[in-house]
Design a protein around this motif. Structure first.
Motif, PDB file in Angstrom:
ATOM      1  N   HIS A  45      30.737  35.635  43.155  1.00  0.00           N
ATOM      2  CA  HIS A  45      32.061  35.631  42.526  1.00  0.00           C
ATOM      3  C   HIS A  45      31.943  35.859  41.017  1.00  0.00           C
ATOM      4  CE1 HIS A  45      34.580  34.832  45.979  1.00  0.00           C
ATOM      5  NE2 HIS A  45      33.719  33.918  46.388  1.00  0.00           N
ATOM      6  N   GLY A  46      30.881  35.331  40.404  1.00  0.00           N
ATOM      7  CA  GLY A  46      30.643  35.632  38.994  1.00  0.00           C
ATOM      8  C   GLY A  46      30.359  37.102  38.776  1.00  0.00           C
ATOM      9  N   MET A  47      29.592  37.706  39.686  1.00  0.00           N
ATOM     10  CA  MET A  47      29.360  39.148  39.635  1.00  0.00           C
ATOM     11  C   MET A  47      30.685  39.902  39.713  1.00  0.00           C
ATOM     12  SD  MET A  47      27.490  41.498  42.542  1.00  0.00           S
ATOM     13  CE  MET A  47      28.894  41.216  43.663  1.00  0.00           C
ATOM     14  N   ASN A  48      31.560  39.455  40.613  1.00  0.00           N
ATOM     15  CA  ASN A  48      32.841  40.133  40.763  1.00  0.00           C
ATOM     16  C   ASN A  48      33.711  39.959  39.518  1.00  0.00           C
ATOM     17  OD1 ASN A  48      34.356  41.652  42.939  1.00  0.00           O
ATOM     18  ND2 ASN A  48      35.906  40.162  42.306  1.00  0.00           N
ATOM     19  N   ASP A  49      33.586  38.808  38.843  1.00  0.00           N
ATOM     20  CA  ASP A  49      34.314  38.617  37.583  1.00  0.00           C
ATOM     21  C   ASP A  49      33.891  39.668  36.556  1.00  0.00           C
ATOM     22  OD1 ASP A  49      35.749  36.467  38.535  1.00  0.00           O
ATOM     23  OD2 ASP A  49      34.509  34.947  37.540  1.00  0.00           O
ATOM     24  N   ARG A  50      32.610  39.990  36.513  1.00  0.00           N
ATOM     25  CA  ARG A  50      32.154  41.021  35.567  1.00  0.00           C
ATOM     26  C   ARG A  50      32.785  42.369  35.899  1.00  0.00           C
ATOM     27  NH1 ARG A  50      27.358  38.273  36.679  1.00  0.00           N
ATOM     28  NH2 ARG A  50      26.369  40.004  37.796  1.00  0.00           N
ATOM     29  N   ILE A  51      32.872  42.668  37.188  1.00  0.00           N
ATOM     30  CA  ILE A  51      33.533  43.915  37.607  1.00  0.00           C
ATOM     31  C   ILE A  51      35.002  43.882  37.206  1.00  0.00           C
ATOM     32  CG2 ILE A  51      34.205  45.283  39.629  1.00  0.00           C
ATOM     33  CD1 ILE A  51      31.557  44.159  40.938  1.00  0.00           C
ATOM     34  N   ASP A  52      35.635  42.734  37.395  1.00  0.00           N
ATOM     35  CA  ASP A  52      37.056  42.606  37.038  1.00  0.00           C
ATOM     36  C   ASP A  52      37.282  42.732  35.533  1.00  0.00           C
ATOM     37  OD1 ASP A  52      37.817  42.344  39.660  1.00  0.00           O
ATOM     38  OD2 ASP A  52      38.103  40.168  39.595  1.00  0.00           O
ATOM     39  N   ARG A  53      36.247  42.442  34.730  1.00  0.00           N
ATOM     40  CA  ARG A  53      36.358  42.618  33.280  1.00  0.00           C
ATOM     41  C   ARG A  53      36.102  44.055  32.858  1.00  0.00           C
ATOM     42  NH1 ARG A  53      33.662  37.454  33.259  1.00  0.00           N
ATOM     43  NH2 ARG A  53      35.015  35.836  32.357  1.00  0.00           N
ATOM     44  N   ALA A  55      33.219  46.019  34.134  1.00  0.00           N
ATOM     45  CA  ALA A  55      31.870  46.521  34.403  1.00  0.00           C
ATOM     46  C   ALA A  55      31.905  47.502  35.563  1.00  0.00           C
ATOM     47  CB  ALA A  55      30.927  45.352  34.722  1.00  0.00           C
ATOM     48  N   PRO A  56      31.009  48.493  35.571  1.00  0.00           N
ATOM     49  CA  PRO A  56      31.016  49.493  36.658  1.00  0.00           C
ATOM     50  C   PRO A  56      30.692  48.840  37.996  1.00  0.00           C
ATOM     51  CG  PRO A  56      29.073  49.749  35.275  1.00  0.00           C
ATOM     52  CD  PRO A  56      29.959  48.769  34.579  1.00  0.00           C
ATOM     53  N   PHE A  57      31.431  49.223  39.011  1.00  0.00           N
ATOM     54  CA  PHE A  57      31.392  48.547  40.306  1.00  0.00           C
ATOM     55  C   PHE A  57      30.025  48.684  40.983  1.00  0.00           C
ATOM     56  CE2 PHE A  57      33.206  48.859  44.896  1.00  0.00           C
ATOM     57  CZ  PHE A  57      32.852  47.551  45.148  1.00  0.00           C
ATOM     58  N   ARG A  58      29.666  49.882  41.350  1.00  0.00           N
ATOM     59  CA  ARG A  58      28.440  50.079  42.122  1.00  0.00           C
ATOM     60  C   ARG A  58      27.224  49.597  41.341  1.00  0.00           C
ATOM     61  NH1 ARG A  58      24.160  53.392  42.965  1.00  0.00           N
ATOM     62  NH2 ARG A  58      23.545  53.795  45.142  1.00  0.00           N
ATOM     63  N   GLU A  59      27.142  49.952  40.067  1.00  0.00           N
ATOM     64  CA  GLU A  59      25.976  49.601  39.261  1.00  0.00           C
ATOM     65  C   GLU A  59      25.829  48.090  39.118  1.00  0.00           C
ATOM     66  OE1 GLU A  59      28.221  51.840  38.678  1.00  0.00           O
ATOM     67  OE2 GLU A  59      27.332  53.696  37.907  1.00  0.00           O
ATOM     68  N   ASN A 112      43.435  40.297  38.361  1.00  0.00           N
ATOM     69  CA  ASN A 112      42.019  40.502  38.083  1.00  0.00           C
ATOM     70  C   ASN A 112      41.513  41.563  39.053  1.00  0.00           C
ATOM     71  OD1 ASN A 112      42.178  38.497  36.163  1.00  0.00           O
ATOM     72  ND2 ASN A 112      41.074  36.966  37.369  1.00  0.00           N
ATOM     73  N   PHE A 113      41.227  42.743  38.520  1.00  0.00           N
ATOM     74  CA  PHE A 113      40.881  43.879  39.377  1.00  0.00           C
ATOM     75  C   PHE A 113      40.003  44.832  38.579  1.00  0.00           C
ATOM     76  CE2 PHE A 113      43.473  44.515  43.369  1.00  0.00           C
ATOM     77  CZ  PHE A 113      42.537  45.284  44.043  1.00  0.00           C
ATOM     78  N   GLY A 114      38.888  45.224  39.168  1.00  0.00           N
ATOM     79  CA  GLY A 114      38.031  46.209  38.530  1.00  0.00           C
ATOM     80  C   GLY A 114      38.658  47.596  38.538  1.00  0.00           C
ATOM     81  N   ILE A 115      38.138  48.460  37.687  1.00  0.00           N
ATOM     82  CA  ILE A 115      38.700  49.809  37.578  1.00  0.00           C
ATOM     83  C   ILE A 115      38.431  50.598  38.858  1.00  0.00           C
ATOM     84  CG2 ILE A 115      38.560  51.991  36.317  1.00  0.00           C
ATOM     85  CD1 ILE A 115      37.832  50.274  33.816  1.00  0.00           C
ATOM     86  N   GLN A 116      37.185  50.619  39.302  1.00  0.00           N
ATOM     87  CA  GLN A 116      36.856  51.392  40.501  1.00  0.00           C
ATOM     88  C   GLN A 116      37.378  50.726  41.773  1.00  0.00           C
ATOM     89  OE1 GLN A 116      34.402  50.595  38.203  1.00  0.00           O
ATOM     90  NE2 GLN A 116      33.941  52.584  37.277  1.00  0.00           N
ATOM     91  N   THR A 117      37.377  49.394  41.808  1.00  0.00           N
ATOM     92  CA  THR A 117      37.885  48.738  43.007  1.00  0.00           C
ATOM     93  C   THR A 117      39.388  48.945  43.144  1.00  0.00           C
ATOM     94  OG1 THR A 117      37.953  46.645  41.770  1.00  0.00           O
ATOM     95  CG2 THR A 117      36.068  47.015  43.219  1.00  0.00           C
ATOM     96  N   MET A 140      42.073  45.914  30.775  1.00  0.00           N
ATOM     97  CA  MET A 140      42.382  45.066  29.621  1.00  0.00           C
ATOM     98  C   MET A 140      41.151  44.361  29.062  1.00  0.00           C
ATOM     99  SD  MET A 140      45.835  43.535  31.374  1.00  0.00           S
ATOM    100  CE  MET A 140      46.628  42.725  29.976  1.00  0.00           C
ATOM    101  N   LYS A 141      40.049  44.335  29.837  1.00  0.00           N
ATOM    102  CA  LYS A 141      38.772  43.731  29.438  1.00  0.00           C
ATOM    103  C   LYS A 141      38.865  42.218  29.254  1.00  0.00           C
ATOM    104  CE  LYS A 141      37.243  47.951  29.263  1.00  0.00           C
ATOM    105  NZ  LYS A 141      36.554  48.504  30.449  1.00  0.00           N
ATOM    106  N   VAL A 142      39.778  41.605  29.949  1.00  0.00           N
ATOM    107  CA  VAL A 142      39.932  40.155  29.933  1.00  0.00           C
ATOM    108  C   VAL A 142      40.521  39.746  31.276  1.00  0.00           C
ATOM    109  CG1 VAL A 142      42.208  40.314  28.825  1.00  0.00           C
ATOM    110  CG2 VAL A 142      40.929  38.170  28.708  1.00  0.00           C
ATOM    111  N   ILE A 143      40.088  38.583  31.802  1.00  0.00           N
ATOM    112  CA  ILE A 143      40.554  38.163  33.115  1.00  0.00           C
ATOM    113  C   ILE A 143      41.343  36.862  33.016  1.00  0.00           C
ATOM    114  CG2 ILE A 143      38.666  39.320  34.330  1.00  0.00           C
ATOM    115  CD1 ILE A 143      37.359  36.563  34.749  1.00  0.00           C
TER     116      ILE A 143
END
Length: 204
Positions: A45-53, A55-59, A112-117, A140-143
């Motif tokens: 879930h912490g990893m997913n928070d980074r994506i939601d901020r 960060a690139p999804f696959r990478e 809270n949603f990543g760009i690619q997701t 927005m780079k903030v969750i």
């Protein structure tokens, strides 16, 4: 009767679309106990928070998998099976959203949603294109529940907290909105949400 708000703000995950990684990883791992071990060992879930901020999804997923070779193949499925985790649609909430829009009520997303997701989800859930304004953490780079994201919404739409009605399934996100004076409803099901909106003057 509570004051009628000027706009309705929807969270997406577990309000419009179910978000349940645990359900999918119970299947991937073969049992709930094995999934609980994985989630206790790796902060997915912490990893997913980074994506939601943003960060690139696959990478991001593959980098986390590389740090945990014991679970590498399973962690990589956060990427390959993401749409299975973000399903199904919560149809009653969709009906509420579309009824509000048909009545001319401005409807926003704050999620809270990543760009690619989000791009993936858009291809499956057409309702995600129906908001009047979309506030997505990856852009927005903030969750949530960071107070800054709520402030950014107010600044962009020109409405004060008291003019906004926000529904979200998480207590911490609701508390942060409450602290800025937003009208709020913690989402549990579409029927309760409809009741909260009727109490504010919307004929649902």
């Amino acid at each position: 009767m509570a004051r009628r708000p000027e706009a309705i703000v929807f969270d997406i995950g577990n309000v419009l679309i179910e978000w349940n990684p645990e359900r999918v990883f119970d299947e991937i791992m073969g049992s709930r106990a094995a999934r609980e071990e994985l989630f206790a060992t790796v902060d997915l879930h912490g990893m997913n928070d980074r994506i939601d901020r943003g960060a690139p999804f696959r990478e991001t997923v593959h980098a986390e998998a590389a740090r945990h070779p014991r679970f590498r193949a399973q962690i990589e499925q956060w990427h390959t099976r993401w749409l299975d985790m973000a399903s199904p649609a919560i149809e009653g909430s969709w009906r509420i959203l579309r009824t509000l829009r048909s009545q001319g009520v401005p409807v926003f997303a704050l999620s809270n949603f990543g760009i690619q997701t989000f791009a993936l989800a858009e291809g499956v859930y057409p309702i995600l294109n129906e908001f009047d304004r979309r506030y997505l953490s990856g852009q927005m780079k903030v969750i949530k529940p960071d107070p800054r994201i709520y402030e950014m919404v107010e600044q962009d739409c020109g409405l004060s907290g008291a003019q906004l009605f926000f529904t979200d399934d998480r207590a911490d996100n609701i508390a942060a909105a409450d602290a800025r004076g937003w009208q709020t409803h913690r989402f549990t099901n579409p029927e309760a949400l409809a009741g909260a909106l009727r109490a504010r003057g919307f004929p649902l």
